[in-house]
Scaffold this motif. Structure first.
Motif, PDB file in Angstrom:
ATOM      1  N   LEU A  51      34.740   3.356  52.702  1.00 58.33           N
ATOM      2  CA  LEU A  51      35.705   3.699  53.727  1.00 58.33           C
ATOM      3  C   LEU A  51      37.122   3.498  53.209  1.00 58.33           C
ATOM      4  O   LEU A  51      37.432   2.450  52.637  1.00 58.33           O
ATOM      5  CB  LEU A  51      35.505   2.819  54.968  1.00 58.33           C
ATOM      6  CG  LEU A  51      34.146   2.888  55.656  1.00 58.33           C
ATOM      7  CD1 LEU A  51      34.098   1.887  56.812  1.00 58.33           C
ATOM      8  CD2 LEU A  51      33.846   4.292  56.151  1.00 58.33           C
ATOM      9  N   GLU A  52      37.969   4.484  53.433  1.00 59.44           N
ATOM     10  CA  GLU A  52      39.387   4.331  53.151  1.00 59.44           C
ATOM     11  C   GLU A  52      40.032   3.548  54.293  1.00 59.44           C
ATOM     12  O   GLU A  52      39.417   3.364  55.356  1.00 59.44           O
ATOM     13  CB  GLU A  52      40.038   5.704  52.968  1.00 59.44           C
ATOM     14  CG  GLU A  52      39.584   6.388  51.679  1.00 59.44           C
ATOM     15  CD  GLU A  52      40.252   7.730  51.435  1.00 59.44           C
ATOM     16  OE1 GLU A  52      40.727   8.341  52.423  1.00 59.44           O
ATOM     17  OE2 GLU A  52      40.294   8.172  50.272  1.00 59.44           O
ATOM     18  N   PRO A  53      41.264   3.059  54.097  1.00 55.35           N
ATOM     19  CA  PRO A  53      41.869   2.181  55.114  1.00 55.35           C
ATOM     20  C   PRO A  53      41.859   2.743  56.526  1.00 55.35           C
ATOM     21  O   PRO A  53      41.553   2.014  57.479  1.00 55.35           O
ATOM     22  CB  PRO A  53      43.295   1.997  54.591  1.00 55.35           C
ATOM     23  CG  PRO A  53      43.151   2.092  53.100  1.00 55.35           C
ATOM     24  CD  PRO A  53      42.093   3.144  52.878  1.00 55.35           C
ATOM     25  N   ASN A  54      42.181   4.013  56.694  1.00 54.75           N
ATOM     26  CA  ASN A  54      42.201   4.567  58.048  1.00 54.75           C
ATOM     27  C   ASN A  54      40.824   4.541  58.687  1.00 54.75           C
ATOM     28  O   ASN A  54      40.682   4.339  59.900  1.00 54.75           O
ATOM     29  CB  ASN A  54      42.756   6.002  58.033  1.00 54.75           C
ATOM     30  CG  ASN A  54      41.890   6.956  57.233  1.00 54.75           C
ATOM     31  OD1 ASN A  54      41.482   6.648  56.112  1.00 54.75           O
ATOM     32  ND2 ASN A  54      41.599   8.122  57.776  1.00 54.75           N
ATOM     33  N   GLU A  55      39.778   4.719  57.874  1.00 55.16           N
ATOM     34  CA  GLU A  55      38.416   4.680  58.409  1.00 55.16           C
ATOM     35  C   GLU A  55      38.000   3.248  58.750  1.00 55.16           C
ATOM     36  O   GLU A  55      37.308   3.012  59.749  1.00 55.16           O
ATOM     37  CB  GLU A  55      37.436   5.269  57.401  1.00 55.16           C
ATOM     38  CG  GLU A  55      37.621   6.752  57.147  1.00 55.16           C
ATOM     39  CD  GLU A  55      36.710   7.252  56.044  1.00 55.16           C
ATOM     40  OE1 GLU A  55      35.854   8.113  56.328  1.00 55.16           O
ATOM     41  OE2 GLU A  55      36.840   6.765  54.893  1.00 55.16           O
ATOM     42  N   LEU A  56      38.408   2.285  57.914  1.00 59.25           N
ATOM     43  CA  LEU A  56      38.086   0.901  58.201  1.00 59.25           C
ATOM     44  C   LEU A  56      38.760   0.448  59.490  1.00 59.25           C
ATOM     45  O   LEU A  56      38.150  -0.257  60.310  1.00 59.25           O
ATOM     46  CB  LEU A  56      38.502   0.006  57.033  1.00 59.25           C
ATOM     47  CG  LEU A  56      38.177  -1.489  57.185  1.00 59.25           C
ATOM     48  CD1 LEU A  56      36.689  -1.720  57.407  1.00 59.25           C
ATOM     49  CD2 LEU A  56      38.667  -2.274  55.964  1.00 59.25           C
ATOM     50  N   VAL A  57      39.998   0.857  59.694  1.00 56.02           N
ATOM     51  CA  VAL A  57      40.689   0.548  60.951  1.00 56.02           C
ATOM     52  C   VAL A  57      39.899   1.095  62.139  1.00 56.02           C
ATOM     53  O   VAL A  57      39.685   0.395  63.142  1.00 56.02           O
ATOM     54  CB  VAL A  57      42.116   1.135  60.951  1.00 56.02           C
ATOM     55  CG1 VAL A  57      42.709   1.121  62.356  1.00 56.02           C
ATOM     56  CG2 VAL A  57      43.019   0.343  60.019  1.00 56.02           C
ATOM     57  N   GLU A  58      39.447   2.340  62.026  1.00 53.86           N
ATOM     58  CA  GLU A  58      38.702   2.956  63.124  1.00 53.86           C
ATOM     59  C   GLU A  58      37.361   2.270  63.337  1.00 53.86           C
ATOM     60  O   GLU A  58      36.898   2.125  64.474  1.00 53.86           O
ATOM     61  CB  GLU A  58      38.499   4.459  62.842  1.00 53.86           C
ATOM     62  CG  GLU A  58      39.764   5.279  63.011  1.00 53.86           C
ATOM     63  CD  GLU A  58      40.361   5.132  64.405  1.00 53.86           C
ATOM     64  OE1 GLU A  58      39.623   5.281  65.396  1.00 53.86           O
ATOM     65  OE2 GLU A  58      41.570   4.850  64.505  1.00 53.86           O
ATOM     66  N   LEU A  59      36.705   1.857  62.243  1.00 56.27           N
ATOM     67  CA  LEU A  59      35.431   1.155  62.373  1.00 56.27           C
ATOM     68  C   LEU A  59      35.611  -0.158  63.130  1.00 56.27           C
ATOM     69  O   LEU A  59      34.858  -0.453  64.070  1.00 56.27           O
ATOM     70  CB  LEU A  59      34.827   0.886  60.997  1.00 56.27           C
ATOM     71  CG  LEU A  59      33.541   0.048  61.002  1.00 56.27           C
ATOM     72  CD1 LEU A  59      32.416   0.790  61.712  1.00 56.27           C
ATOM     73  CD2 LEU A  59      33.129  -0.330  59.585  1.00 56.27           C
ATOM     74  N   VAL A  60      36.586  -0.945  62.724  1.00 58.95           N
ATOM     75  CA  VAL A  60      36.822  -2.232  63.391  1.00 58.95           C
ATOM     76  C   VAL A  60      37.143  -2.011  64.864  1.00 58.95           C
ATOM     77  O   VAL A  60      36.586  -2.676  65.748  1.00 58.95           O
ATOM     78  CB  VAL A  60      37.962  -3.003  62.693  1.00 58.95           C
ATOM     79  CG1 VAL A  60      38.325  -4.255  63.495  1.00 58.95           C
ATOM     80  CG2 VAL A  60      37.564  -3.389  61.267  1.00 58.95           C
ATOM     81  N   LYS A  61      38.011  -1.048  65.131  1.00 60.77           N
ATOM     82  CA  LYS A  61      38.385  -0.750  66.515  1.00 60.77           C
ATOM     83  C   LYS A  61      37.172  -0.312  67.331  1.00 60.77           C
ATOM     84  O   LYS A  61      36.970  -0.772  68.471  1.00 60.77           O
ATOM     85  CB  LYS A  61      39.457   0.343  66.526  1.00 60.77           C
ATOM     86  CG  LYS A  61      39.948   0.739  67.907  1.00 60.77           C
ATOM     87  CD  LYS A  61      41.006   1.835  67.807  1.00 60.77           C
ATOM     88  CE  LYS A  61      41.465   2.297  69.185  1.00 60.77           C
ATOM     89  NZ  LYS A  61      42.481   3.384  69.081  1.00 60.77           N
ATOM     90  N   ALA A  62      36.337   0.551  66.753  1.00 58.03           N
ATOM     91  CA  ALA A  62      35.166   1.056  67.465  1.00 58.03           C
ATOM     92  C   ALA A  62      34.148  -0.057  67.718  1.00 58.03           C
ATOM     93  O   ALA A  62      33.543  -0.124  68.787  1.00 58.03           O
ATOM     94  CB  ALA A  62      34.526   2.195  66.677  1.00 58.03           C
ATOM     95  N   ILE A  63      33.944  -0.921  66.739  1.00 61.93           N
ATOM     96  CA  ILE A  63      33.008  -2.036  66.917  1.00 61.93           C
ATOM     97  C   ILE A  63      33.469  -2.945  68.049  1.00 61.93           C
ATOM     98  O   ILE A  63      32.671  -3.348  68.914  1.00 61.93           O
ATOM     99  CB  ILE A  63      32.841  -2.820  65.603  1.00 61.93           C
ATOM    100  CG1 ILE A  63      31.994  -2.007  64.605  1.00 61.93           C
ATOM    101  CG2 ILE A  63      32.193  -4.187  65.861  1.00 61.93           C
ATOM    102  CD1 ILE A  63      31.882  -2.638  63.235  1.00 61.93           C
ATOM    103  N   ARG A  64      34.751  -3.271  68.057  1.00 64.03           N
ATOM    104  CA  ARG A  64      35.257  -4.151  69.113  1.00 64.03           C
ATOM    105  C   ARG A  64      35.170  -3.477  70.486  1.00 64.03           C
ATOM    106  O   ARG A  64      34.915  -4.138  71.499  1.00 64.03           O
ATOM    107  CB  ARG A  64      36.691  -4.579  68.815  1.00 64.03           C
ATOM    108  CG  ARG A  64      36.860  -5.336  67.497  1.00 64.03           C
ATOM    109  CD  ARG A  64      35.918  -6.521  67.391  1.00 64.03           C
ATOM    110  NE  ARG A  64      36.039  -7.230  66.113  1.00 64.03           N
ATOM    111  CZ  ARG A  64      35.052  -7.833  65.493  1.00 64.03           C
ATOM    112  NH1 ARG A  64      33.836  -7.827  66.033  1.00 64.03           N
ATOM    113  NH2 ARG A  64      35.238  -8.445  64.348  1.00 64.03           N
TER     114      ARG A  64
END
Length: 359
Positions: free
Chosen positions: A254-267
């Protein structure tokens, strides 16, 4: 419900604890310490809980012929596999520097110990937990040695069978109670049909006293988010600064923008899991007041009439009256006053229903 334990100082996993998100840097740092630090900072800024690397003592992980094997892949950093791996392997001092940097910016730091000597070093480095990569999950002497160190363990299960995982459970459980399993399929990138998220459920059933998580090598974030909805208490994903860089792991990272979205989606999913109790919630009252339906008279009903189902219908009514789920209870009850056609039927308009008691 899986048992909780402290994976890192002050951070528990399992039970109702939030999902622990591991940003797997691995060797996507290209052998460059400055890039590695940038990636630790990226993991922190994106909201991950932990930045993780891979540590090998190459002569203990590979035999001589494996290290001398020609390596002509487009991803190679050397003429032989040994040269390639040496380019990517940080020294002990570099690892100490990386751990110190992670502590300074406030993110947990660990690594997969890819052989027993690497585990010894990571133990000396005082990492909060050991990550067991899939390639060592069926390495039972390694598991015993690692478990005896007494640190919590996160164990991936790529390339393993359920029978092997039962053996792993028995070996580790007898030594160290603080461990979890991650469902994992060791393919890069991983196709959706090979993910098998239902293994999470199988693990939860087979090993109910340990947390279960997910280590993903797929592209995108949807599958990892689904894993959390299925109860994954740890999620590990490879990360990169640029998927086009040389290296076989970047494409599945995952690139940074995808990691941000993953963390946000998990929360967001964690908030949405909520309570298993189904009830009318305060936030629903406005909708209920506006659109909730009531029992309404289908025709004019005179005082004293006994209600039958064909006299009644259900509509959004004003004022609110008897709710639709009580319509069958109205049948057989006597009306206490004249009710006009299309009028809402209220409790005050009908006699209370009293069941006959046989003597």
């Amino acid at each position: 419900m899986s048992r909780e334990f402290e994976l890192c100082p002050g951070r528990r996993i399992g039970g109702e604890q939030p999902c622990f998100i591991i940003a797997e840097i691995g060797q996507n740092h290209q052998g460059d310490l400055a890039i590695a630090k940038r990636m630790i900072r990226m993991a922190k800024d994106c909201g991950a809980d932990c930045a993780k690397f891979q540590k090998s003592e190459l002569e203990y992980k590979f035999n001589k012929k494996a290290l001398e094997r020609p390596y002509t892949s487009k991803h190679s950093w050397g003429r032989t596999y040994g040269e390639h791996k040496r380019h990517l392997e940080f020294s002990h001092d570099q690892y100490r520097e990386l751990k110190k940097y992670a502590e300074e910016i406030g993110i947990f730091f660990t690594a997969s110990g890819m052989d027993e000597m690497a585990v010894e070093f990571l133990h000396e480095l005082d990492v909060p937990f050991f990550k067991v990569g899939s390639g060592d999950t069926n390495n039972f002497p390694y598991l015993e040695m690692t478990a005896k160190k007494g640190r919590p363990m996160v164990i991936s299960s790529g390339m393993q069978s359920m029978n092997t995982m039962h053996q792993v459970y028995q070996i580790v459980k007898s030594i160290n109670p603080n461990f979890c399993f991650l469902q994992c399929t060791s393919a890069y990138p991983l196709e959706p049909e090979d993910v098998n998220l239902r293994v999470i459920t199988a693990y939860q059933s087979a090993f109910p006293d340990i947390p279960i998580g997910y280590s993903g090598h797929e592209t995108g974030i949807a599958i990892s988010v689904a894993a959390v909805a299925m109860g994954a208490k740890v999620v590990e994903r490879h990360v990169t600064l640029d998927k086009t860089w040389k290296g076989s792991d970047h494409q599945a990272s995952l690139e940074p923008n995808e990691l941000v979205e993953l963390v946000k989606a998990i929360r967001t999913v964690e908030r949405a899991m909520g309570s298993p109790v189904k009830q009318v919630l305060p936030c629903e009252m406005a909708c209920s007041e506006k659109l909730g339906k009531s029992v309404v008279a289908k025709m004019a009903i005179p005082e004293g009439a006994v209600l039958t189902l064909d006299m009644l219908t259900v509509k959004v009514g004003e004022p609110k009256g008897i709710p639709p789920e009580a319509i069958f209870d109205l049948v057989g009850r006597k009306v206490k006053k004249n009710i006009e056609e299309d009028e809402t039927i209220t409790d005050q308009a009908v006699e209370k229903h009293v069941k006959e008691v046989k003597c």
